[in-house]
Design a protein around this motif. Structure first.
Motif, PDB file in Angstrom:
ATOM      1  N   PRO A   1       0.927  -1.169   0.053  1.00  0.00           N
ATOM      2  CA  PRO A   1      -0.253  -0.049  -0.019  1.00  0.00           C
ATOM      3  C   PRO A   1       0.864   1.262  -0.043  1.00  0.00           C
ATOM      4  O   PRO A   1       1.810   1.304   0.656  1.00  0.00           O
ATOM      5  CB  PRO A   1      -0.742  -0.065   1.203  1.00  0.00           C
ATOM      6  N   ASN A   2       0.496   2.368  -0.829  1.00  0.00           N
ATOM      7  CA  ASN A   2       1.400   3.319  -0.958  1.00  0.00           C
ATOM      8  C   ASN A   2       2.370   3.427  -2.061  1.00  0.00           C
ATOM      9  O   ASN A   2       2.929   4.476  -2.204  1.00  0.00           O
ATOM     10  CB  ASN A   2       1.850   3.892   0.346  1.00  0.00           C
ATOM     11  N   ASP A   3       2.684   2.168  -2.413  1.00  0.00           N
ATOM     12  CA  ASP A   3       3.798   2.043  -3.045  1.00  0.00           C
ATOM     13  C   ASP A   3       3.586   1.524  -4.710  1.00  0.00           C
ATOM     14  O   ASP A   3       4.339   1.278  -5.450  1.00  0.00           O
ATOM     15  CB  ASP A   3       4.643   1.073  -2.691  1.00  0.00           C
ATOM     16  N   CYS A   4       2.330   1.467  -5.112  1.00  0.00           N
ATOM     17  CA  CYS A   4       1.867   1.055  -6.354  1.00  0.00           C
ATOM     18  C   CYS A   4       2.471   1.778  -7.349  1.00  0.00           C
ATOM     19  O   CYS A   4       2.336   3.133  -7.444  1.00  0.00           O
ATOM     20  CB  CYS A   4       0.191   1.055  -6.336  1.00  0.00           C
ATOM     21  N   HIS A   5       3.113   1.281  -8.245  1.00  0.00           N
ATOM     22  CA  HIS A   5       3.781   2.093  -9.562  1.00  0.00           C
ATOM     23  C   HIS A   5       2.612   2.787 -10.188  1.00  0.00           C
ATOM     24  O   HIS A   5       3.204   3.723 -10.657  1.00  0.00           O
ATOM     25  CB  HIS A   5       4.413   0.873 -10.474  1.00  0.00           C
ATOM     26  N   TYR A   6       1.434   2.424 -10.211  1.00  0.00           N
ATOM     27  CA  TYR A   6       0.465   3.164 -10.807  1.00  0.00           C
ATOM     28  C   TYR A   6      -0.370   3.975  -9.634  1.00  0.00           C
ATOM     29  O   TYR A   6      -1.732   4.306  -9.792  1.00  0.00           O
ATOM     30  CB  TYR A   6      -0.354   2.458 -11.909  1.00  0.00           C
ATOM     31  N   VAL A   7       0.104   4.316  -8.538  1.00  0.00           N
ATOM     32  CA  VAL A   7      -0.240   4.992  -7.579  1.00  0.00           C
ATOM     33  C   VAL A   7      -1.412   4.207  -6.779  1.00  0.00           C
ATOM     34  O   VAL A   7      -1.252   4.046  -5.609  1.00  0.00           O
ATOM     35  CB  VAL A   7      -1.324   6.319  -8.003  1.00  0.00           C
ATOM     36  N   GLU A   8      -2.358   3.765  -7.181  1.00  0.00           N
ATOM     37  CA  GLU A   8      -3.606   3.196  -6.304  1.00  0.00           C
ATOM     38  C   GLU A   8      -4.180   1.685  -6.926  1.00  0.00           C
ATOM     39  O   GLU A   8      -5.261   1.444  -6.289  1.00  0.00           O
ATOM     40  CB  GLU A   8      -4.867   4.023  -6.206  1.00  0.00           C
ATOM     41  N   GLY A   9      -3.441   1.258  -7.872  1.00  0.00           N
ATOM     42  CA  GLY A   9      -4.128  -0.023  -8.613  1.00  0.00           C
ATOM     43  C   GLY A   9      -4.265  -1.123  -7.285  1.00  0.00           C
ATOM     44  O   GLY A   9      -5.118  -1.887  -7.232  1.00  0.00           O
TER      45      GLY A   9
ATOM     46  N   TYR B   1      -4.888  -0.736  -4.365  1.00  0.00           N
ATOM     47  CA  TYR B   1      -5.943  -0.523  -3.357  1.00  0.00           C
ATOM     48  C   TYR B   1      -7.179  -1.125  -4.061  1.00  0.00           C
ATOM     49  O   TYR B   1      -8.147  -1.609  -3.204  1.00  0.00           O
ATOM     50  CB  TYR B   1      -6.447   0.824  -3.029  1.00  0.00           C
TER      51      TYR B   1
END
Lengths: 667, 330, 176
Positions: free
Chosen positions: C79-87, C89
Motif C-alpha cells: 500500500p502506498n507503493d503502487c507504481h500506478y499510484v492506487e491500483g 487498493y
C-alpha cells in the motif's frame, strides 16, 4: 512490416533456450520443445544454447522468413531482461514486434526448483500458456512521448553538484534543490579525503562556486520537493522553499548582521559542527557556504519568537535591506523531463550502540565530529581538543560501528576502514598521540587504497584485529575521563584492555530516516535495507524502474567520493541521452474504450490516477486519452460491461493463458 | 402457405414469461393469426404425445422459459430441440437459470427436507417424500426427478437465440417474434437485446456524478430513494452498469434499482464478478478494516450479484455441494 | 520466517496447482530476484504477468478455479507503493468482497490470497509460495472441472433416453 491478416492461420515459432546449463541443467529443454511441437498452431519448435546471442536471434529472423511464421514465443530468462531483445529480432524478421511472447523458465523455474521432472512439467505448462496466448496478439506501435529538456537534481552533495554541472555545461536548464541552507553535503564537513589526503573543501569549493554562479543552474537551497505530478518526460514538481527571513537576491554574505546580532556571543547548537560549536540565531552555515546567504533560525531568534527585538541585524544591513522577518514559505512549480535523486545518507547514530559510550562519556566521538575537530574552520580551530580541554595522548578508533552488525546494520559501509585509517593519520599528525585501530577486517579496495593502508600502517598506527566489546571509564583514573577499550586481539589471542583518552567511533552509513517518504514522491522502490533501488544491480545501476528518474551517490548505497562522482556523471549522461533523443518510448499497453459498447455508466472515470479517462460531453461515453494512459489496466478490470480493452493484456489473452497453464501437460 | 408452427413451454418458472406473451395485448391476436401454436400448456390443451408425433424440425420456433431442474424439464428440452428449427431461451430462467438458480446454493436433500418436513407450514409427520416410481392399483405413475443442479437451457441443449428478462418485455418479445417471422435473424447464439449496458437508456444517467465513490452501501429498505437521482449515487447497489439494456429501465422508473435480469453483455464471462469489480474499485476507503465495514452493506453478494445468473455463472453452484445420484426412474 | 520447500510428490499423487498473478513492477521483479538469488521453493505455482494488481479482474480468479486451480495468489506492491499510484487498493477492495463471496460459494478463504511483495522481497516470494502450497495441500484439491463433470452426469442420462426413443437426431450446430 508484415502484419498477418485476421483470418490467416496462425503459425507459431517456438524457441526454448538452454542458457548454457542455467536452464538446461534443471529443465529438459528438448522434451519441452518436443511437447510444444504437438500443440496447435506450432510450426517450428526448436531448442538452442543461447537464444539471446546473435546466431540465436538470427535463427528467429530466418525462421520467420523461411517458414512464414506470424507469431514467436521464446522460453528463456525473464522478460524484464530480454523481452526487448526478442521483440527486436521479431521485428527484424519482418513481423510486428508485438507478435511475440516471452516465457520465463529461468528465474521462475530452473533457478528456483530442485526436481527436474517438476521443473520440466512447469516449463511445459508455462510454454503452453504462451502458445495459447500469442495467437490473440495484435500488431501494436511503440508510443513516443516528448521529453522536457529541463532537469531536476534533488540533493546538493558532491553527487548532486557533479551531476548538475555536467548537465548545465551541456546547456541544459538544471534545478538543484537542496534541503539544507547550503550545498556541499557531507563532503563539506570533511577535513581531508583519502587516499591522497587532499583537503576536501579545496576540491569541493570550486565546484560549489561553479554551481552557485552557473547561468544554467537554478539553485534552490533550504528547499524540499513536496510533490511530483505528471508523467515520464513531463514531471510537474512542486518545491517548497522554506523562509530564511533573508532575501536571497539582496544578501551579499557580508555577515555584518551576524556581527551585530543582539546575542553578543554564540549560544546555540551549531548544526554544521554537529553541536560541538555554537552559533547565533542569525548565521551563515559555514564560511564557504553556497549560496553565501545568511539565515535566521525561527526557534532561537528573539524577533521571530516574540516580536520584541531591537533588530540590530536590520540596522547593520542598512541600505541593502536584505532581512525580512515577514518572509513566508513559498511553493514553486517547475516542469522537468528527468530527475536525478542524489539525497545522500545519514551517519549511524552511535547512541544505538550504548556499549561504546557515545553520548554517555564525554570523550567518545563519532567520526564526523572528529572531522570537524580536525578541520581548521571547525569549532576548535583545527586542534584536537577534547570536551575537557585536554589534548589526547592515546586514541582508540573503533571500526564497524553500525556496520557488519546483526544487531544494527548488516551491510558494510564501504568507506569506514579508509576513513578510520585517515583519521588515525590525521589525529597522529595533530597530536602525536598513540593510535589504536580496532577492526574486523581491513577493507581498502580501489585505486591507491591498498597503498594508503600500507602507508598508514608504516606510520606506526596500532592495527588490532578484534571487535571492541566494551568501552568504560578507567577505574583507576575516573576523574580525567579516561576510558578503557576492551577488545580481543584475535591475532595474539588475548583480551586487551587499552586505556585511552579519546574514543572515535567509525560510524557506518545509513539511508535517511525519511527515505520511505522521499522515494514515494518519485515512485521509486527501496531495497530491503532502505537504499533507493536501482533498476538492475549490474546493468542499470543509475536508473530506476521509473523512466526518467535516476540515482546518484550514497542514496543508492554506501560509496566513496570517487564512486559518487562517477555515478553522478553516469546519471547525468543517461539523463542527457534521454533528453537528446527527444522522446521516451513507452510500451503500447494502453487501454481504450470501445465506444459502441460503452454505456456511459461513468464507473471508470474516477479510477484513473492519471486522469486519463474523461466523459465525452456529446456522446456521453467514456474516452481514454492515450497519451496519459500508463497501462495499469485497473479500468479494464473494473468496467462492468467489459467495454474497455487493454492492449497486450486483453481479457481473452489472459483467459487463454490461464487455460494453457492448467491444461494437462502430461504426455 | 401453411402458418409457421410455434410452441411455448415452461420449465422451472413462475409463469411471468407466459404473462408477457399475454401482455402483448392486442398484438397477441396478430401473433396468433400469423402462427400455428402447437404447444402452450398454460393456455392450450395440447398433449405431450401430440408433440412427440410431430416430425423433427417441424416446429418453426419454440420459446422455452424456465430453468431446467428436473428430469421432465430436461426431457422436454431435448424433445423440443429435436422438433424445432429454432429453440429460443425465453426469459432469465431459460437464459441464465434465473431466480430458481439461487437454489444452487443448497443441497438437493436440504431443499427436499425443508419443503417436505421443516417448513413452518408443512404437516407431514410421516415424512413422506415424492417417489420417482410408485405402484398402486396396478398402475405405475412416474414423477420427475429433482436434479441436484439448476441449469440454464443452454447447459442442457443447443440454444439458437436468447430473449432475456424477468420477464422479457413485450417490446423485445414483439421485436424478436417479428424478426423471426420475417427471417431477419442475426447469427445463431445472439441475445436478442442490445449488447450495451443499461445505463445508456437509463433516465437517471445524467444525474450520476463522474467521480462517484462509495463510503457505504444501503439496501432498498434502508433508504428513502430519491426518484430523480442515480441509485448508485445514493449508495444503493444497482446492477445497471453490468446489465444488458432493452427493458427500458423499467425498474428504475419504478424507483427501484436494476437487479440484473437481462444478464451481462457478451464481452463479460461472469456478470456478478464484473459488478463486484466495479463497485469495489470505487470505494473511498483504503484501510482493510474500513473496507470490510463498507462492504458489510452488501451482506449477500451471491444473492445480490447473481440473482438471475447463478446457474450460468462461472462457478454455477456452491462447489462443496454433492451430486448424489438417485437411481433413475427408468 | 523460514519455510522449507514442501516435498512435492513426483509419483503422480496430487499436489496443489496454484495460479499466481504478479504485478510487473513489484512482485514479478521480486520473483526474478528470488531466481537470481537461487532461492528454492515449491514448484506448484504458475505465474501470469500483469502490469498492476489492479488489472486482476475477479473473472480471472474464477476462471483459474474453474479450469482446475486449487489456489490463486495475487502479488502486488505494498500500500502506498503502487507504481500506478492506487491500483493495489482497488485490488484489495475487490479481494475483500470476492474472498467472502467465494467462501459463500464453498471455496475456502485460504485458497485465494493477496500478498504485498516489493521488488526487493525475493525471500518473501519464496516464503509465501511455500506457505500457500503447504496450506492448500492440507485443504485438498478443489478439482472444479471434475466436480462439474460429476454434476453433469445427471444430464446425459436424460439426453440418451430421449435419443434412444427417437429416430436419429442431427444436432444443429449453433454458431455465433
Amino acid at each position: 512490416m508484415y502484419t498477418p491478416k485476421k483470418n490467416e492461420p496462425v503459425r507459431i515459432g517456438f524457441y526454448i533456450c538452454h542458457c548454457g546449463t542455467n536452464i538446461a541443467g534443471m529443465v529438459d529443454v528438448r522434451a519441452v520443445a518436443k511437447y510444444v511441437a504437438t500443440l496447435p498452431n506450432v510450426v517450428v519448435s526448436r531448442d538452442y544454447k543461447y537464444m539471446c546471442s546473435d546466431p540465436g536471434q538470427e535463427m528467429i529472423v530466418q525462421d520467420i522468413i523461411e517458414n512464414r511464421l506470424n507469431r514467436i514465443v521464446v522460453a528463456a530468462c525473464s522478460p524484464l531482461l530480454h523481452e526487448h531483445t526478442f521483440r527486436e529480432a521479431t521485428r527484424r524478421g519482418g513481423l510486428n514486434p508485438f507478435f511475440f511472447q516471452m516465457v520465463n523458465i529461468r528465474e521462475h523455474d530452473a533457478w528456483v526448483h530442485t526436481d527436474r521432472q517438476l521443473a520440466t512439467r512447469k516449463a511445459m505448462a508455462l510454454a503452453r500458456a504462451a502458445i495459447q496466448r500469442v495467437p490473440l496478439h495484435k500488431p501494436l506501435e511503440i508510443k513516443k512521448v516528448a521529453i522536457n529538456p529541463n532537469v531536476l537534481v534533488v540533493g546538493g552533495g558532491i553527487a548532486g553538484i557533479h551531476a548538475a554541472l555536467v548537465l548545465a555545461n551541456a546547456g541544459k536548464q538544471v534545478y538543484l534543490v537542496e534541503r539544507d541552507p547550503t550545498i556541499g553535503g557531507h563532503m563539506a564537513k570533511f577535513d581531508k579525503t583519502f587516499p591522497t589526503l587532499d583537503c576536501a573543501m579545496c576540491v569541493l569549493s570550486p565546484k560549489m562556486a561553479a554551481v552557485g554562479s552557473h547561468p544554467n543552474i537554478t539553485l534552490w537551497s533550504y528547499s524540499e520537493v513536496s510533490k511530483v505530478d505528471g508523467f515520464v518526460g513531463n514531471y510537474k514538481v512542486t518545491v517548497r522553499r522554506k523562509p530564511r527571513y533573508v532575501l536571497e537576491d539582496l544578501c551579499t554574505g557580508c555577515q555584518e548582521c551576524v556581527e551585530a546580532c543582539i546575542y553578543k556571543e554564540p549560544k546555540f547548537r551549531d548544526e554544521f559542527n554537529l553541536g560541538l560549536g555554537k552559533r547565533k540565531p542569525v548565521f551563515l552555515p559555514f564560511p564557504q557556504a553556497i549560496p553565501p546567504i545568511a539565515l535566521i533560525d525561527p526557534d532561537t531568534c528573539i524577533e521571530l519568537k516574540t516580536g520584541k527585538c531591537k533588530k540590530t541585524c536590520v540596522e547593520a544591513c542598512g541600505d541593502r535591506k536584505a532581512i525580512d522577518f515577514k518572509q513566508k514559505e513559498e511553493l514553486r512549480e517547475i516542469t522537468v523531463g528527468t530527475i536525478i535523486v542524489a539525497t545522500g545518507f545519514q551517519i549511524f547514530d552511535a547512541k544505538r550502540t550504548p556499549y561504546y559510550g557515545y553520548g554517555i562519556y564525554p570523550n567518545v566521538y563519532n567520526a564526523l565530529e572528529v572531522e570537524r575537530l580536525i578541520n581548521a574552520s571547525g569549532p576548535t580551530g583545527g586542534e584536537i581538543i577534547l570536551r575537557n580541554g585536554q589534548v589526547p595522548k592515546k586514541v582508540a578508533i573503533i571500526h564497524c560501528v553500525g556496520s557488519r552488525d546483526e544487531n544494527t546494520n548488516r551491510w558494510c559501509s564501504r568507506v569506514c576502514c579508509l576513513y578510520s585509517l585517515k583519521l588515525a593519520h590525521l589525529i597522529q599528525e595533530h597530536t602525536q598521540a598513540e593510535i589504536f585501530n580496532f577492526y574486523i577486517d581491513i577493507r581498502t579496495p580501489g585505486k591507491s587504497m591498498e597503498e594508503f593502508y600500507c602507508r598508514i600502517a608504516e606510520e606506526g598506527v596500532n592495527l588490532i584485529r578484534g571487535r571492541v566489546a566494551d568501552v568504560y571509564p578507567d577505574p583507576s583514573d575516573g576523574a580525567t575521563g579516561r576510558l578503557i577499550v576492551q577488545a580481543e586481539d584475535t591475532m595474539l589471542d588475548c583480551i586487551m584492555k587499552v586505556p585511552v583518552d579519546m574514543v572515535v567511533l567509525s560510524v557506518g552509513l545509513e539511508p535517511h530516516p525519511d527515505s520511505e517518504k522521499v522515494r514515494r514522491l518519485f515512485n521509486m522502490s527501496c531495497s530491503s535495507e532502505g537504499w533507493f533501488l536501482e533498476r538492475h544491480p549490474k546493468l542499470a545501476p543509475v536508473s530506476t524502474f521509473t523512466d526518467g528518474i535516476f540515482l546518484a551517490g550514497c542514496c543508492q548505497g554506501p560509496k566513496d567520493i570517487p564512486d559518487s562522482v562517477a555515478q553522478a556523471g553516469a546519471a547525468a549522461a543517461e539523463a542527457f541521452s534521454l533528453i537528446d533523443k527527444g522522446h521516451i518510448e513507452q510500451e503500447p499497453n494502453t487501454a481504450y474504450v470501445v465506444e459502441a459498447e460503452c454505456s456511459g455508466c461513468k464507473s471508470c472515470i474516477p479510477l484513473c490516477p492519471y486522469t486519463a479517462i474523461s466523459l465525452l460531453p456529446d456522446k456521453k461515453k467514456a474516452y481514454i486519452n492515450e497519451a496519459l494512459c500508463k497501462g495499469c489496466g485497473t479500468c479494464v478490470a473494473a468496467c462492468p460491461s467489459g467495454s474497455i480493452v487493454q492492449n497486450l493484456f486483453e481479457d481473452a489473452e489472459i483467459f487463454n493463458e490461464i487455460d494453457g497453464l492448467l491444461a494437462p501437460t502430461s504426455t | 402457405m401453411p402458418k409457421p408452427k410455434v410452441a411455448f413451454y415452461w420449465c422451472a418458472s413462475c409463469g411471468g414469461c407466459e404473462e408477457t406473451v399475454v401482455d402483448l395485448a392486442e398484438d397477441i391476436l396478430g401473433v396468433i393469426e400469423k402462427v400455428d401454436i402447437v404447444l402452450w400448456p398454460v393456455a392450450m390443451d395440447f398433449k405431450y404425445k401430440d408433440v412427440e408425433a410431430l416430425p423433427d424440425k417441424s416446429i418453426f420456433a419454440t420459446l422455452l422459459n424456465g430453468a431446467i431442474r428436473s428430469s421432465e424439464q430436461e426431457h422436454m428440452a431435448h424433445l423440443l430441440r429435436r422438433k424445432s428449427r429454432y429453440l429460443i431461451a425465453y426469459g432469465s430462467c431459460a437464459c441464465t437459470g434465473g431466480i430458481p438458480g439461487l437454489a444452487n446454493q443448497f443441497e438437493r436433500e436440504e431443499i427436499l427436507r425443508f419443503n417436505y418436513e421443516d417448513a413452518p407450514t408443512v404437516v407431514n409427520e410421516a415424512k413422506t417424500r415424492p417417489q420417482l416410481v410408485f405402484e398402486e392399483a396396478g398402475r405405475t405413475p412416474h414423477l420427475p426427478e429433482l436434479h441436484n443442479v439448476v441449469r440454464s437451457l443452454d447447459q442442457v441443449e443447443q440454444v439458437d437465440y436468447y430473449i432475456p428478462g424477468c420477464p422479457p418485455t413485450p417490446k423485445i418479445t414483439k421485436a424478436a417474434v417479428a424478426a423471426l417471422l420475417d427471417g431477419r435473424l442475426p447469427p445463431k447464439g445472439t441475445v436478442l437485446s442490445p449488447d450495451v449496458a443499461l445505463c445508456e437508456e437509463c433516465p437517471r444517467r445524467d444525474s450520476k456524478p463522474s467521480d462517484l465513490s462509495f463510503a457505504g452501501f444501503k439496501r432498498t429498505h434502508q433508504a428513502l430513494i430519491d426518484p430523480n437521482l442515480c441509485l448508485l449515487a445514493q449508495g444503493i447497489v444497482c446492477m445497471g452498469p453490468a446489465t444488458r439494456q432493452g427493458c427500458g429501465a423499467q425498474c428504475i422508473s419504478g424507483n427501484m434499482p436494476c437487479t440484473g435480469c437481462f444478464g451481462g453483455t457478451d464481452r463479460v464471462k461472469d456478470q456478478g464478478a464484473k459488478i463486484l469489480s466495479s463497485l469495489c474499485a470505487n470505494l473511498t476507503v483504503k484501510d482493510e478494516d474500513a473496507i470490510d465495514t463498507v462492504l458489510e452493506g452488501i451482506p449477500d453478494p451471491v444473492g445480490t450479484f447473481y440473482r438471475y445468473g447463478l446457474a450460468a455463472s462461472m462457478l454455477r453452484r456452491k462447489v462443496n455441494l454433492s451430486a448424489d445420484q438417485v437411481p433413475s426412474a427408468k | 520466517m523460514e519455510y522449507e520447500t514442501p516435498a512435492t510428490p513426483t509419483n503422480g499423487a496430487w499436489s496443489p496447482r496454484i495460479i499466481a498473478f504478479f504485478c510487473n513492477w513489484c512482485t514479478y521483479t521480486a520473483a526474478d530476484l528470488a531466481g537470481v538469488s537461487r532461492m528454492k521453493y515449491a514448484s506448484n505455482t504458475r505465474t501470469i504477468r500483469l502490469m498492476c494488481s489492479g488489472r486482476v479482474d475477479p473473472q480471472f480468479i474464477l476462471e483459474a478455479f474453474v479450469k482446475g486451480a486449487d489456489g490463486v495468489l495475487i502479488g502486488g506492491c505494498h500500500p502506498n507503493d503502487c507504481h500506478y499510484v492506487e491500483g493495489n487498493y482497488k485490488m484489495l477492495r475487490r479481494f475483500r468482497l470476492l474472498r467472502r463471496m467465494l467462501s459463500d460459494m464453498g471455496i475456502a478463504e485460504q485458497r485465494v490470497r493477496l500478498e504485498w511483495i516489493s521488488a526487493a522481497e525475493g525471500e518473501k516470494v519464496k516464503n509465501v509460495i511455500n506457505d500457500m502450497v503447504q496450506k492448500i495441500q492440507v485443504l485438498g484439491p478443489l478439482s472444479l472441472p471434475e466436480k462439474f463433470a460429476e454434476w453433469d452426469r445427471e444430464v446425459t442420462r436424460a439426453e440418451q433416453s430421449v435419443a434412444q426413443s427417437q429416430p436419429p437426431f442431427e444436432k444443429e450446430v449453433a454458431h455465433a
